[in-house]
Motif scaffolding. Sequence first.
Motif, PDB file in Angstrom:
ATOM      1  N   TRP A  91       0.835  -1.201   0.000  1.00 43.95           N
ATOM      2  CA  TRP A  91       0.000   0.000   0.000  1.00 43.95           C
ATOM      3  C   TRP A  91       0.876   1.261   0.000  1.00 43.95           C
ATOM      4  CZ3 TRP A  91      -5.308  -0.198  -0.349  1.00 43.95           C
ATOM      5  CH2 TRP A  91      -5.986   1.023  -0.219  1.00 43.95           C
ATOM      6  N   PRO A  92       0.547   2.235  -0.837  1.00 50.33           N
ATOM      7  CA  PRO A  92       1.364   3.459  -0.935  1.00 50.33           C
ATOM      8  C   PRO A  92       1.515   4.174   0.403  1.00 50.33           C
ATOM      9  CG  PRO A  92      -0.247   3.353  -2.718  1.00 50.33           C
ATOM     10  CD  PRO A  92      -0.602   2.245  -1.774  1.00 50.33           C
ATOM     11  N   GLY A  93       2.744   4.598   0.672  1.00 47.45           N
ATOM     12  CA  GLY A  93       3.027   5.413   1.846  1.00 47.45           C
ATOM     13  C   GLY A  93       3.540   4.654   3.052  1.00 47.45           C
ATOM     14  N   ILE A  94       3.377   3.331   3.060  1.00 43.58           N
ATOM     15  CA  ILE A  94       3.764   2.574   4.260  1.00 43.58           C
ATOM     16  C   ILE A  94       5.270   2.644   4.508  1.00 43.58           C
ATOM     17  CG2 ILE A  94       3.939   0.250   5.253  1.00 43.58           C
ATOM     18  CD1 ILE A  94       1.207  -0.381   4.141  1.00 43.58           C
ATOM     19  N   GLU A 114       7.095  -7.923   2.402  1.00 42.84           N
ATOM     20  CA  GLU A 114       5.927  -7.700   1.535  1.00 42.84           C
ATOM     21  C   GLU A 114       4.602  -7.861   2.286  1.00 42.84           C
ATOM     22  OE1 GLU A 114       8.582  -9.468   0.586  1.00 42.84           O
ATOM     23  OE2 GLU A 114       9.341  -7.923  -0.783  1.00 42.84           O
ATOM     24  N   ASP A 115       4.602  -8.644   3.348  1.00 44.09           N
ATOM     25  CA  ASP A 115       3.378  -8.805   4.135  1.00 44.09           C
ATOM     26  C   ASP A 115       3.315  -7.685   5.162  1.00 44.09           C
ATOM     27  OD1 ASP A 115       2.517 -11.013   2.779  1.00 44.09           O
ATOM     28  OD2 ASP A 115       3.218 -12.463   4.246  1.00 44.09           O
ATOM     29  N   VAL A 116       2.673  -6.585   4.797  1.00 42.64           N
ATOM     30  CA  VAL A 116       2.666  -5.404   5.664  1.00 42.64           C
ATOM     31  C   VAL A 116       1.381  -4.608   5.472  1.00 42.64           C
ATOM     32  CG1 VAL A 116       3.853  -3.982   3.930  1.00 42.64           C
ATOM     33  CG2 VAL A 116       4.002  -3.374   6.365  1.00 42.64           C
ATOM     34  N   THR A 117       0.863  -4.096   6.589  1.00 44.91           N
ATOM     35  CA  THR A 117      -0.251  -3.154   6.512  1.00 44.91           C
ATOM     36  C   THR A 117       0.059  -1.867   7.279  1.00 44.91           C
ATOM     37  OG1 THR A 117      -1.325  -4.310   8.372  1.00 44.91           O
ATOM     38  CG2 THR A 117      -2.042  -4.908   6.144  1.00 44.91           C
ATOM     39  N   PHE A 118       1.147  -1.877   8.052  1.00 40.27           N
ATOM     40  CA  PHE A 118       1.595  -0.629   8.690  1.00 40.27           C
ATOM     41  C   PHE A 118       3.055  -0.756   9.108  1.00 40.27           C
ATOM     42  CE2 PHE A 118       0.137  -3.158  12.281  1.00 40.27           C
ATOM     43  CZ  PHE A 118       1.076  -2.908  13.277  1.00 40.27           C
ATOM     44  N   CYS A 119       3.704   0.379   9.225  1.00 38.53           N
ATOM     45  CA  CYS A 119       5.099   0.436   9.669  1.00 38.53           C
ATOM     46  C   CYS A 119       5.264   1.670  10.558  1.00 38.53           C
ATOM     47  CB  CYS A 119       6.047   0.519   8.468  1.00 38.53           C
ATOM     48  SG  CYS A 119       7.804   0.460   8.907  1.00 38.53           S
ATOM     49  N   ILE A 120       5.913   1.471  11.696  1.00 42.63           N
ATOM     50  CA  ILE A 120       6.131   2.540  12.679  1.00 42.63           C
ATOM     51  C   ILE A 120       7.615   2.542  13.034  1.00 42.63           C
ATOM     52  CG2 ILE A 120       5.589   3.334  15.030  1.00 42.63           C
ATOM     53  CD1 ILE A 120       2.887   1.831  14.731  1.00 42.63           C
ATOM     54  N   TRP A 129       7.196   8.642  18.076  1.00 41.57           N
ATOM     55  CA  TRP A 129       7.020   7.557  17.113  1.00 41.57           C
ATOM     56  C   TRP A 129       6.453   8.136  15.820  1.00 41.57           C
ATOM     57  CZ3 TRP A 129       9.047   2.993  18.373  1.00 41.57           C
ATOM     58  CH2 TRP A 129       9.233   2.704  19.731  1.00 41.57           C
ATOM     59  N   ARG A 130       6.818   7.540  14.694  1.00 47.31           N
ATOM     60  CA  ARG A 130       6.397   8.082  13.402  1.00 47.31           C
ATOM     61  C   ARG A 130       5.843   6.994  12.482  1.00 47.31           C
ATOM     62  NH1 ARG A 130       8.137  13.243  13.318  1.00 47.31           N
ATOM     63  NH2 ARG A 130       9.955  13.801  14.583  1.00 47.31           N
ATOM     64  N   MET A 131       4.962   7.412  11.587  1.00 47.13           N
ATOM     65  CA  MET A 131       4.443   6.567  10.509  1.00 47.13           C
ATOM     66  C   MET A 131       4.474   7.371   9.231  1.00 47.13           C
ATOM     67  SD  MET A 131       1.033   4.779  12.176  1.00 47.13           S
ATOM     68  CE  MET A 131       0.861   3.508  10.919  1.00 47.13           C
ATOM     69  N   GLY A 132       4.436   6.676   8.099  1.00 38.98           N
ATOM     70  CA  GLY A 132       4.369   7.364   6.828  1.00 38.98           C
ATOM     71  C   GLY A 132       2.984   7.934   6.577  1.00 38.98           C
ATOM     72  N   THR A 133       2.874   8.749   5.549  1.00 33.34           N
ATOM     73  CA  THR A 133       1.588   9.324   5.163  1.00 33.34           C
ATOM     74  C   THR A 133       0.825   8.290   4.342  1.00 33.34           C
ATOM     75  OG1 THR A 133       2.598  11.524   5.106  1.00 33.34           O
ATOM     76  CG2 THR A 133       0.460  11.256   4.028  1.00 33.34           C
TER      77      THR A 133
END
Length: 211
Positions: A91-94, A114-120, A129-133
């Motif tokens: 998904w774009p931005g992760i 590749e198995d990802v729905t969020f990254c912090i 703590w940060r996440m992408g847009t």
Amino acid sequence: MNMLDDIPEPKKLMDLLQILASLNIVLCPKDEWLRYHSYVPEWDKNISMAKIDNGAGDHLFILFAPQGILMKGFDHESELSPHARDEFEIWPGIYEEVPIALSHLLEDEAIEKEDVTFCIWRETKDFVWRMGTVEIPEGEEDGSSFLLGTIHETAEDFVDFAEGYFEMSLPLDIVKKIYEGAPITTEMIRMLNHDCDADKVLQELESLRLL
């Protein structure tokens, strides 16, 4: 309130993950694959790794490195999953904003990038703590609240969790002592799980430096 504001500070987060991993070893000494929380102090050079795996296809990796901390989570039911997309694309931005200092941690095959729905993430020099847009469709979730919620911050929360997951009723006073930092003894192990070999459990805890 921002979900990121609820994540514990790095030292407390590491302590909690070690406590959870220790309790999982006590409650599930033989079948490692059934453990919900695990911790490897020397996963790679100067890197320790905690993993949360609910056995139903969802997981959260947390990597502690000199450059900072990186979390990669996967909720298999989320619409953000690559498996839910025609082109099997992340998904774009992760990942786009992950700092270079931490992004290399994702390249190990064991992390299942590749198995990802969020990254912090949180660099050592950082204070938040940060996440992408990431634009999440209305009514959908990325799994972050769900998976971060499995980092049980109190003894009471863990006892409730263990009753549901391990189908075990634990003595709250013993779990509280462990949460407060008391060294785990053979007597405590027997009180938590009278069916296990307490000496072997103690050996594993010592080998992982979780005492």
